[in-house]
Motif scaffolding. Structure first.
Motif, PDB file in Angstrom:
ATOM      1  N   GLY A 204     -27.426  21.422  59.307  1.00 46.93           N
ATOM      2  CA  GLY A 204     -28.394  21.461  60.805  1.00 46.93           C
ATOM      3  C   GLY A 204     -27.710  21.448  61.959  1.00 46.93           C
ATOM      4  N   PHE A 205     -26.773  22.428  62.311  1.00 46.11           N
ATOM      5  CA  PHE A 205     -26.101  22.575  63.441  1.00 46.11           C
ATOM      6  C   PHE A 205     -25.815  23.977  63.897  1.00 46.11           C
ATOM      7  N   ARG A 206     -25.560  24.323  65.129  1.00 47.45           N
ATOM      8  CA  ARG A 206     -25.129  25.745  65.647  1.00 47.45           C
ATOM      9  C   ARG A 206     -24.152  25.498  66.688  1.00 47.45           C
ATOM     10  N   THR A 207     -23.116  26.441  66.750  1.00 49.01           N
ATOM     11  CA  THR A 207     -22.246  26.315  67.844  1.00 49.01           C
ATOM     12  C   THR A 207     -21.566  27.489  67.761  1.00 49.01           C
ATOM     13  N   GLU A 208     -20.299  27.465  68.888  1.00 46.11           N
ATOM     14  CA  GLU A 208     -19.629  28.768  68.990  1.00 46.11           C
ATOM     15  C   GLU A 208     -17.778  28.521  68.872  1.00 46.11           C
ATOM     16  N   PHE A 209     -17.194  29.173  68.247  1.00 50.44           N
ATOM     17  CA  PHE A 209     -15.988  29.043  67.939  1.00 50.44           C
ATOM     18  C   PHE A 209     -15.144  30.390  68.796  1.00 50.44           C
ATOM     19  N   PRO A 210     -13.855  30.097  69.269  1.00 41.89           N
ATOM     20  CA  PRO A 210     -13.182  31.325  69.659  1.00 41.89           C
ATOM     21  C   PRO A 210     -12.638  32.219  68.641  1.00 41.89           C
ATOM     22  N   ALA A 211     -12.788  31.578  67.408  1.00 40.37           N
ATOM     23  CA  ALA A 211     -12.320  32.617  66.244  1.00 40.37           C
ATOM     24  C   ALA A 211     -12.874  31.791  64.918  1.00 40.37           C
ATOM     25  N   SER A 212     -12.935  32.665  63.864  1.00 43.21           N
ATOM     26  CA  SER A 212     -13.523  32.033  62.672  1.00 43.21           C
ATOM     27  C   SER A 212     -12.900  30.756  62.025  1.00 43.21           C
ATOM     28  N   PRO A 213     -13.611  29.682  61.931  1.00 45.28           N
ATOM     29  CA  PRO A 213     -13.070  28.390  61.599  1.00 45.28           C
ATOM     30  C   PRO A 213     -12.627  28.301  60.137  1.00 45.28           C
ATOM     31  N   ARG A 214     -12.002  27.470  59.606  1.00 40.84           N
ATOM     32  CA  ARG A 214     -11.877  27.244  58.512  1.00 40.84           C
ATOM     33  C   ARG A 214     -12.597  25.569  58.056  1.00 40.84           C
ATOM     34  N   ASN A 215     -12.973  25.832  56.995  1.00 43.86           N
ATOM     35  CA  ASN A 215     -13.960  24.282  56.652  1.00 43.86           C
ATOM     36  C   ASN A 215     -13.051  23.551  55.334  1.00 43.86           C
ATOM     37  N   GLU A 216     -13.090  22.217  55.778  1.00 45.47           N
ATOM     38  CA  GLU A 216     -12.618  21.257  54.966  1.00 45.47           C
ATOM     39  C   GLU A 216     -13.446  20.247  54.724  1.00 45.47           C
ATOM     40  N   THR A 217     -13.238  19.631  53.597  1.00 49.23           N
ATOM     41  CA  THR A 217     -14.252  18.426  53.185  1.00 49.23           C
ATOM     42  C   THR A 217     -13.226  17.286  53.101  1.00 49.23           C
ATOM     43  N   MET A 218     -13.412  16.131  53.835  1.00 46.98           N
ATOM     44  CA  MET A 218     -12.522  14.937  53.915  1.00 46.98           C
ATOM     45  C   MET A 218     -13.288  13.835  53.249  1.00 46.98           C
ATOM     46  N   LYS A 219     -12.642  12.930  52.857  1.00 49.40           N
ATOM     47  CA  LYS A 219     -13.136  11.598  52.277  1.00 49.40           C
ATOM     48  C   LYS A 219     -12.566  10.630  53.118  1.00 49.40           C
ATOM     49  N   VAL A 220     -13.469   9.829  53.971  1.00 54.73           N
ATOM     50  CA  VAL A 220     -13.197   9.028  54.664  1.00 54.73           C
ATOM     51  C   VAL A 220     -13.343   7.498  54.153  1.00 54.73           C
ATOM     52  N   PRO A 221     -12.336   6.480  54.259  1.00 51.09           N
ATOM     53  CA  PRO A 221     -12.683   5.267  54.008  1.00 51.09           C
ATOM     54  C   PRO A 221     -13.465   4.310  54.933  1.00 51.09           C
ATOM     55  N   THR A 222     -14.404   3.747  54.654  1.00 53.69           N
ATOM     56  CA  THR A 222     -14.930   2.800  55.377  1.00 53.69           C
ATOM     57  C   THR A 222     -15.127   1.439  54.886  1.00 53.69           C
ATOM     58  N   ALA A 223     -15.395   0.415  55.613  1.00 52.35           N
ATOM     59  CA  ALA A 223     -15.571  -0.884  54.992  1.00 52.35           C
ATOM     60  C   ALA A 223     -16.560  -1.148  54.141  1.00 52.35           C
ATOM     61  N   LEU A 224     -17.798  -0.105  54.189  1.00 48.00           N
ATOM     62  CA  LEU A 224     -18.939   0.024  53.118  1.00 48.00           C
ATOM     63  C   LEU A 224     -18.699   1.052  52.356  1.00 48.00           C
ATOM     64  N   GLY A 225     -17.662   1.701  51.953  1.00 47.53           N
ATOM     65  CA  GLY A 225     -17.325   2.627  50.988  1.00 47.53           C
ATOM     66  C   GLY A 225     -16.888   3.881  51.686  1.00 47.53           C
ATOM     67  N   GLU A 226     -16.536   4.932  50.811  1.00 49.09           N
ATOM     68  CA  GLU A 226     -15.938   6.239  51.096  1.00 49.09           C
ATOM     69  C   GLU A 226     -17.309   7.078  51.758  1.00 49.09           C
ATOM     70  N   MET A 227     -16.939   7.799  52.818  1.00 48.98           N
ATOM     71  CA  MET A 227     -17.828   8.741  53.348  1.00 48.98           C
ATOM     72  C   MET A 227     -17.222  10.181  53.275  1.00 48.98           C
ATOM     73  N   GLU A 228     -18.198  11.182  53.001  1.00 47.15           N
ATOM     74  CA  GLU A 228     -17.814  12.377  53.105  1.00 47.15           C
ATOM     75  C   GLU A 228     -18.014  12.997  54.670  1.00 47.15           C
ATOM     76  N   MET A 229     -17.202  13.868  54.995  1.00 44.78           N
ATOM     77  CA  MET A 229     -16.952  14.481  56.239  1.00 44.78           C
ATOM     78  C   MET A 229     -16.810  15.789  56.154  1.00 44.78           C
ATOM     79  N   GLN A 230     -17.543  16.884  56.712  1.00 44.05           N
ATOM     80  CA  GLN A 230     -17.192  18.125  56.676  1.00 44.05           C
ATOM     81  C   GLN A 230     -16.683  18.583  57.882  1.00 44.05           C
ATOM     82  N   VAL A 231     -15.634  19.379  58.146  1.00 48.32           N
ATOM     83  CA  VAL A 231     -14.878  19.768  59.229  1.00 48.32           C
ATOM     84  C   VAL A 231     -14.597  21.001  59.209  1.00 48.32           C
TER      85      VAL A 231
END
Length: 199
Positions: free
Chosen positions: A60-87
């Motif tokens: 649900g977003f749009r943007t612009e980059f100066p070049a084609s981005p690479r995509n990574e999925t990260m697991k982020v630990p929090t006090a209430l459990g692990e959260m997934e982040m798309q980068v």
């Protein structure tokens, strides 16, 4: 990698230096043949590649980059459990451009917008062992947001981080641009930070 932008700019100025008229005033100048020197063609300026429009219907977003981005999925630990982040990341020379989307923010109680944005701001500063330089409360696409500048990095090579944080329900969007603090903020940083829109 050290940026060559400043040396190149200095070199570009050198041919335009005006030394003034050095002809002695008490001696008539020797006439010179009327020869038209060929016009010098200034060196071609390197063209900047066009920015790339990028969007994700799923996130649900749009943007612009100066070049084609690479995509990574990260697991982020929090006090209430692990959260997934798309980068999504682009690295160019001394600069890095990043969009991250954190879905289903964990919480033991209903989200308080100010608390979530405060927490995201404090986390961003703490994660890079930085210092908050400025913060503005703004709206992006009628959604609550924060505009930040953070100083970070070692003392001998300090970095500047410019960022925007946008909250929609339990989804946090972040755009960050990182560059050496020695480099002045350029239009590309503003372009990247303001290009993020939530669909």
């Amino acid at each position: 990698m050290r940026s060559l932008a400043l040396p190149l700019c200095l070199l570009a100025l050198m041919p335009g230096c005006d030394r003034g008229d050095t002809t002695p005033r008490d001696v008539p100048a020797t006439p010179t043949p009327d020869v038209t020197a060929p016009a010098l063609t200034p060196p071609a300026q390197p063209t900047q590649p066009a920015w790339i429009a990028f969007s994700s219907d799923k996130l649900g977003f749009r943007t612009e980059f100066p070049a084609s981005p690479r995509n990574e999925t990260m697991k982020v630990p929090t006090a209430l459990g692990e959260m997934e982040m798309q980068v999504f990341v682009v690295e160019q020379g001394t600069r890095a451009y990043m969009i991250s989307v954190s879905e289903n923010l964990p919480s033991a109680q209903p989200l308080v917008v100010a608390n979530v944005l405060d927490g995201a701001r404090d986390g961003a500063v703490a994660n890079i062992q930085g210092r908050l330089v400025s913060e503005k409360q703004i709206t992006v696409d009628d959604l609550p947001a924060r505009r930040l500048e953070i100083a970070a990095g070692p003392l001998d090579t300090p970095l500047r981080v410019e960022a925007v944080l946008i909250l929609r329900d339990r989804k946090l969007y972040q755009a960050l641009m990182v560059a050496p603090a020695s480099e002045p903020s350029r239009p590309d940083a503003e372009r990247f930070i303001t290009a993020l829109h939530v669909l």
